[in-house]
Design a protein around this motif. Sequence first.
Motif, PDB file in Angstrom:
ATOM      1  N   PHE A   1     -22.915 -21.682 -32.664  1.00  0.00           N
ATOM      2  CA  PHE A   1     -23.791 -20.547 -32.420  1.00  0.00           C
ATOM      3  C   PHE A   1     -22.978 -19.269 -32.587  1.00  0.00           C
ATOM      4  O   PHE A   1     -21.820 -19.198 -32.185  1.00  0.00           O
ATOM      5  CB  PHE A   1     -24.367 -20.590 -31.003  1.00  0.00           C
ATOM      6  CG  PHE A   1     -25.154 -21.827 -30.700  1.00  0.00           C
ATOM      7  CD1 PHE A   1     -26.440 -21.974 -31.182  1.00  0.00           C
ATOM      8  CD2 PHE A   1     -24.600 -22.853 -29.948  1.00  0.00           C
ATOM      9  CE1 PHE A   1     -27.173 -23.124 -30.919  1.00  0.00           C
ATOM     10  CE2 PHE A   1     -25.313 -24.001 -29.675  1.00  0.00           C
ATOM     11  CZ  PHE A   1     -26.599 -24.144 -30.165  1.00  0.00           C
ATOM     12  N   GLU A   2     -23.598 -18.269 -33.188  1.00  0.00           N
ATOM     13  CA  GLU A   2     -22.964 -16.952 -33.297  1.00  0.00           C
ATOM     14  C   GLU A   2     -23.532 -16.071 -32.195  1.00  0.00           C
ATOM     15  O   GLU A   2     -24.730 -15.756 -32.190  1.00  0.00           O
ATOM     16  CB  GLU A   2     -23.241 -16.342 -34.672  1.00  0.00           C
ATOM     17  CG  GLU A   2     -22.544 -15.004 -34.876  1.00  0.00           C
ATOM     18  CD  GLU A   2     -22.803 -14.431 -36.254  1.00  0.00           C
ATOM     19  OE1 GLU A   2     -22.509 -13.236 -36.450  1.00  0.00           O
ATOM     20  OE2 GLU A   2     -23.305 -15.166 -37.124  1.00  0.00           O
ATOM     21  N   PHE A   3     -22.686 -15.703 -31.250  1.00  0.00           N
ATOM     22  CA  PHE A   3     -23.122 -14.953 -30.075  1.00  0.00           C
ATOM     23  C   PHE A   3     -22.690 -13.496 -30.221  1.00  0.00           C
ATOM     24  O   PHE A   3     -21.506 -13.205 -30.423  1.00  0.00           O
ATOM     25  CB  PHE A   3     -22.509 -15.566 -28.816  1.00  0.00           C
ATOM     26  CG  PHE A   3     -22.936 -14.899 -27.542  1.00  0.00           C
ATOM     27  CD1 PHE A   3     -24.138 -15.229 -26.940  1.00  0.00           C
ATOM     28  CD2 PHE A   3     -22.133 -13.938 -26.941  1.00  0.00           C
ATOM     29  CE1 PHE A   3     -24.538 -14.619 -25.753  1.00  0.00           C
ATOM     30  CE2 PHE A   3     -22.521 -13.327 -25.765  1.00  0.00           C
ATOM     31  CZ  PHE A   3     -23.727 -13.670 -25.168  1.00  0.00           C
ATOM     32  N   THR A   4     -23.627 -12.568 -30.126  1.00  0.00           N
ATOM     33  CA  THR A   4     -23.342 -11.139 -30.278  1.00  0.00           C
ATOM     34  C   THR A   4     -23.935 -10.367 -29.107  1.00  0.00           C
ATOM     35  O   THR A   4     -25.090 -10.600 -28.727  1.00  0.00           O
ATOM     36  CB  THR A   4     -23.943 -10.591 -31.593  1.00  0.00           C
ATOM     37  OG1 THR A   4     -23.416 -11.315 -32.691  1.00  0.00           O
ATOM     38  CG2 THR A   4     -23.623  -9.107 -31.749  1.00  0.00           C
ATOM     39  N   VAL A   5     -23.159  -9.478 -28.529  1.00  0.00           N
ATOM     40  CA  VAL A   5     -23.658  -8.566 -27.488  1.00  0.00           C
ATOM     41  C   VAL A   5     -23.984  -7.239 -28.148  1.00  0.00           C
ATOM     42  O   VAL A   5     -23.142  -6.649 -28.831  1.00  0.00           O
ATOM     43  CB  VAL A   5     -22.608  -8.351 -26.379  1.00  0.00           C
ATOM     44  CG1 VAL A   5     -23.124  -7.325 -25.357  1.00  0.00           C
ATOM     45  CG2 VAL A   5     -22.282  -9.665 -25.691  1.00  0.00           C
ATOM     46  N   CYS A   6     -25.214  -6.787 -27.981  1.00  0.00           N
ATOM     47  CA  CYS A   6     -25.578  -5.489 -28.554  1.00  0.00           C
ATOM     48  C   CYS A   6     -26.256  -4.636 -27.488  1.00  0.00           C
ATOM     49  O   CYS A   6     -26.733  -5.145 -26.468  1.00  0.00           O
ATOM     50  CB  CYS A   6     -26.482  -5.653 -29.775  1.00  0.00           C
ATOM     51  SG  CYS A   6     -28.103  -6.350 -29.414  1.00  0.00           S
ATOM     52  N   SER A   7     -26.299  -3.356 -27.715  1.00  0.00           N
ATOM     53  CA  SER A   7     -26.859  -2.418 -26.744  1.00  0.00           C
ATOM     54  C   SER A   7     -27.295  -1.163 -27.478  1.00  0.00           C
ATOM     55  O   SER A   7     -26.936  -0.949 -28.645  1.00  0.00           O
ATOM     56  CB  SER A   7     -25.800  -2.075 -25.687  1.00  0.00           C
ATOM     57  OG  SER A   7     -26.252  -1.038 -24.831  1.00  0.00           O
ATOM     58  N   ASP A   8     -28.114  -0.358 -26.805  1.00  0.00           N
ATOM     59  CA  ASP A   8     -28.446   0.940 -27.389  1.00  0.00           C
ATOM     60  C   ASP A   8     -27.314   1.936 -27.184  1.00  0.00           C
ATOM     61  O   ASP A   8     -27.372   3.062 -27.657  1.00  0.00           O
ATOM     62  CB  ASP A   8     -29.748   1.488 -26.786  1.00  0.00           C
ATOM     63  CG  ASP A   8     -29.691   1.570 -25.267  1.00  0.00           C
ATOM     64  OD1 ASP A   8     -28.644   1.212 -24.692  1.00  0.00           O
ATOM     65  OD2 ASP A   8     -30.698   1.970 -24.663  1.00  0.00           O
ATOM     66  N   HIS A   9     -26.274   1.491 -26.469  1.00  0.00           N
ATOM     67  CA  HIS A   9     -25.126   2.351 -26.175  1.00  0.00           C
ATOM     68  C   HIS A   9     -23.880   1.751 -26.821  1.00  0.00           C
ATOM     69  O   HIS A   9     -23.302   0.806 -26.313  1.00  0.00           O
ATOM     70  CB  HIS A   9     -24.934   2.483 -24.660  1.00  0.00           C
ATOM     71  CG  HIS A   9     -23.754   3.305 -24.262  1.00  0.00           C
ATOM     72  ND1 HIS A   9     -23.798   4.675 -24.200  1.00  0.00           N
ATOM     73  CD2 HIS A   9     -22.486   2.943 -23.919  1.00  0.00           C
ATOM     74  CE1 HIS A   9     -22.609   5.132 -23.822  1.00  0.00           C
ATOM     75  NE2 HIS A   9     -21.799   4.101 -23.651  1.00  0.00           N
ATOM     76  N   ILE A  10     -23.492   2.272 -27.969  1.00  0.00           N
ATOM     77  CA  ILE A  10     -22.278   1.801 -28.641  1.00  0.00           C
ATOM     78  C   ILE A  10     -21.058   2.387 -27.936  1.00  0.00           C
ATOM     79  O   ILE A  10     -21.023   3.565 -27.591  1.00  0.00           O
ATOM     80  CB  ILE A  10     -22.263   2.221 -30.128  1.00  0.00           C
ATOM     81  CG1 ILE A  10     -23.509   1.680 -30.825  1.00  0.00           C
ATOM     82  CG2 ILE A  10     -21.006   1.715 -30.821  1.00  0.00           C
ATOM     83  CD1 ILE A  10     -23.589   0.179 -30.874  1.00  0.00           C
TER      84      ILE A  10
END
Length: 314
Positions: free
Chosen positions: A27-36
Amino acid sequence: MQGVSSFGLSAVSNIFADRTRIGLPAFEFTVCSDHIGLLRTDLGLLMQVTAGPEAISGADLVILLPTEARPLTLHAPIIEAIKGAYRRGAIVSAYCTGTLLLASTGLLDGRRTATNWEFAAQLAQLHPAIRVDGEALYVDEGRIVTGAAAASGIDMCLHLLRREHGSSVANGVAREAMVASRRESGHVHSLLPISPGDRTAHSGSDDTPLTEVLAWARSQLHRALSVNEMARQALMSPRTFARRFREATGTTPHAWVLEQRLDRAEELLETTALPIHKIAQEVGFRSDSVLREHFVRRRGVAPRDYRRAAGRRS
């Protein structure tokens, strides 16, 4: 989002960690947010987030984690990214306060939805179009799946693994992560220890004998198992054993053993070419017709059809 749950990040990333070394899917797990940039968790820990809403566009599964941020709303770019992912066919999931965030997208309207019981009334008041279930561990509405609080996120993720990749994958991940492989979505206080690595979690008592007898029972699924025999194995009277069992697991010994038989049948259907009647014998059913009856009641399909679908899935 600022204030994201440190436990949530850890738990979900652990479930979807790379376990290809033991033959489990990648699985490719990525954390993303509206705040870079730097994001502060609920524990005050700082983490560097390098992906924004655009990362959602290629995701097969989007999970909104709990957060301490207030108000519990999403910014427009994240809302549009999540709705776009859903339109594209992705699974969208959330639990605890993450469910309130997901509610702001409108995707929960008209659906039964789980959340932390503490926020159930708030969610219902803010979004009257949602049918809030404050008792369920998780609620599966197809490509929208929601969960209750804290550890319920693990249950929800394992349910998704089981649904999409089968019992053998979900149980393998649970064993590696040392968490309960299945807690049915009935009631948030129900604790169902299932896998060899499980631990019962009944506060205020020493459940070591019970844990040991559960492990023993799993090794004896090929034959009849009575409450009296399990009680003797636990060095308890049948009455005490039945009471302690229900306190620790939320169910009866008979119902628990049936679930173990069906779990094992699913694994054998997914991972072996054994004939159906042999699988029935291996898991303790009198005949393949008895296995079929229980299997259809649980899965809605016959064992043969389940095996065929599992083959296509793999």
